[in-house]
Design an enzyme around this catalytic site. Structure first.
Site, PDB file in Angstrom:
ATOM      1  N   ASP A 129       0.849  -1.190   0.000  1.00 11.56           N
ATOM      2  CA  ASP A 129       0.000   0.000   0.000  1.00 11.56           C
ATOM      3  C   ASP A 129       0.887   1.244   0.000  1.00 11.56           C
ATOM      4  OD1 ASP A 129      -2.994   0.867   0.624  1.00 11.56           O
ATOM      5  OD2 ASP A 129      -1.677   2.138   1.817  1.00 11.56           O
ATOM      6  N   ASN A 174      -2.530  12.699  -3.384  1.00  5.88           N
ATOM      7  CA  ASN A 174      -3.559  13.109  -4.346  1.00  5.88           C
ATOM      8  C   ASN A 174      -4.133  14.484  -4.016  1.00  5.88           C
ATOM      9  OD1 ASN A 174      -3.890  11.318  -6.435  1.00  5.88           O
ATOM     10  ND2 ASN A 174      -5.219   9.955  -5.279  1.00  5.88           N
ATOM     11  N   HIS A 224      -4.878  14.576  -8.983  1.00  2.72           N
ATOM     12  CA  HIS A 224      -5.074  13.193  -9.403  1.00  2.72           C
ATOM     13  C   HIS A 224      -4.174  12.792 -10.562  1.00  2.72           C
ATOM     14  CE1 HIS A 224      -8.348  11.880  -6.791  1.00  2.72           C
ATOM     15  NE2 HIS A 224      -8.654  13.165  -6.763  1.00  2.72           N
ATOM     16  N   ASP A 242      -1.934   9.564 -10.405  1.00  4.47           N
ATOM     17  CA  ASP A 242      -1.951   8.484 -11.398  1.00  4.47           C
ATOM     18  C   ASP A 242      -0.535   8.145 -11.846  1.00  4.47           C
ATOM     19  OD1 ASP A 242      -4.669   8.387 -11.257  1.00  4.47           O
ATOM     20  OD2 ASP A 242      -5.053   9.278 -13.225  1.00  4.47           O
ATOM     21  N   GLU A 281      -4.676   2.338  -4.283  1.00  3.10           N
ATOM     22  CA  GLU A 281      -3.211   2.400  -4.206  1.00  3.10           C
ATOM     23  C   GLU A 281      -2.643   1.108  -3.631  1.00  3.10           C
ATOM     24  OE1 GLU A 281      -5.409   4.116  -2.498  1.00  3.10           O
ATOM     25  OE2 GLU A 281      -4.711   4.639  -0.481  1.00  3.10           O
TER      26      GLU A 281
END
Ligand SMILES: [Mg+2]
Length: 301
Positions: free
Chosen positions: A174, A182, A187, A191, A218
């Site tokens: 994770d 973010n 975003h 990404d 994630e």
């Protein structure tokens, strides 16, 4: 059904057009704008989440036609549908546009209702394509396998292991403080970070029998068939270091100036229980890795 918001890039050198199109589309979608062809290409480079482009043809500098040629020449952008929106209204111009690979062609002055309907049509195609990729086992963003494929592979390997191919190890990874990442970097950067992590994972020290997938959000999973706890833990540690070595700046992480990951792992030698038990064991170790300060590997002893 709640639809995920899709992202549209509006490219036009005239402010009034950017404004009209944004206002029209941002009710249901996220809209980003570019004032020139050059800016549009930069944006596409930085933002892998664009689902559709509305592209003006006549712009000073790089024309819409040039932009489309460049997009089609790049694997990362060639499948993003482009709708030309232009005051060039001869049939020949329309043919040139479609021949270059445009998905559609809208003539100015545009009728808002028609623009909206055409945009919705193309966005529906985009959703369908993504759904097909999901069914095929691909994660659209990171281009590694997805959770669905992982679950198939896990079941298959679990049955094989039951026939005596040795232990099986599983790790769940994770990204630490990803929500903060973010929130602060946006975003599009988020990404990109996920893609970089996926690349570090899939380009890791694995053997061909090992398997990595994006588990969701994630989270990623790594499956090591035939590998005991010590070996798998070492592989997980190598992955953790590989992500650290990417040195992706993360000023909003509470534990490091760069992006880090926590990893929980478990190993099974008993294949009578359902495979899910191994996933749950790894998940609880991930929880512990988080609780113990993150950026570490915790393995079920
Ligand atoms: Mg123009």
């Amino acid at each position: 059904m709640m639809l995920e918001r899709q992202r549209i890039l509006v490219v036009d050198d005239e402010r009034i057009n950017r404004k009209l199109l944004s206002e029209l589309l941002e009710v249901h979608h996220d809209v980003v704008v570019a004032k020139s062809g050059e800016q549009a290409l930069e944006r596409m480079q930085a933002d892998t989440g664009i689902d559709l482009i509305l592209l003006d043809v006549m712009m000073p500098g790089m024309s819409g036609h040039d932009v489309l040629r460049r997009l089609k020449g790049n694997d990362a952008t060639k499948d993003v549908p482009v709708i030309f929106i232009t005051s060039l209204n001869s049939v020949d111009d329309e043919e040139i546009g479609l021949d270059l690979g445009a998905a559609d062609y809208i003539i100015k002055p545009f009728h808002p209702g028609i623009v909206r309907l055409r945009v919705e049509n193309h966005l529906r195609f985009v959703r369908q394509r993504k759904m097909l990729e999901t069914l095929a086992g691909r994660d659209c963003l990171t281009e590694i396998d997805n959770r669905r494929r992982f679950e198939e592979v896990l079941e298959r390997e679990w049955r094989r292991a039951g026939r005596g191919t040795g232990p099986m190890s599983l790790a769940i990874l994770d990204v630490d403080y990803f929500k903060q990442y973010n929130d602060h970097y946006g975003h599009a950067r988020g990404d990109q970070a996920l893609k970089a992590v996926a690349k570090a994972l899939s380009g890791g020290p694995h053997r061909s029998t090992d398997f990595v997938a994006r588990y969701g959000g994630e989270e990623f999973v790594m499956l090591f068939p035939g590998t005991g706890a010590a070996g798998a833990r070492e592989l997980a540690e190598t992955v953790r270091r590989a992500v650290e070595t990417l040195c992706i700046p993360h000023e909003y992480s509470a534990i490091a100036p760069h992006l880090t990951v926590s990893i929980g792992g478990a190993t099974s030698e008993d294949f009578q229980a359902p495979a899910l038990a191994l996933v749950e064991a790894a998940d609880s170790m991930l929880y512990r890795a988080k609780a113990e300060g993150r950026n570490r590997v915790v393995w079920l002893a």
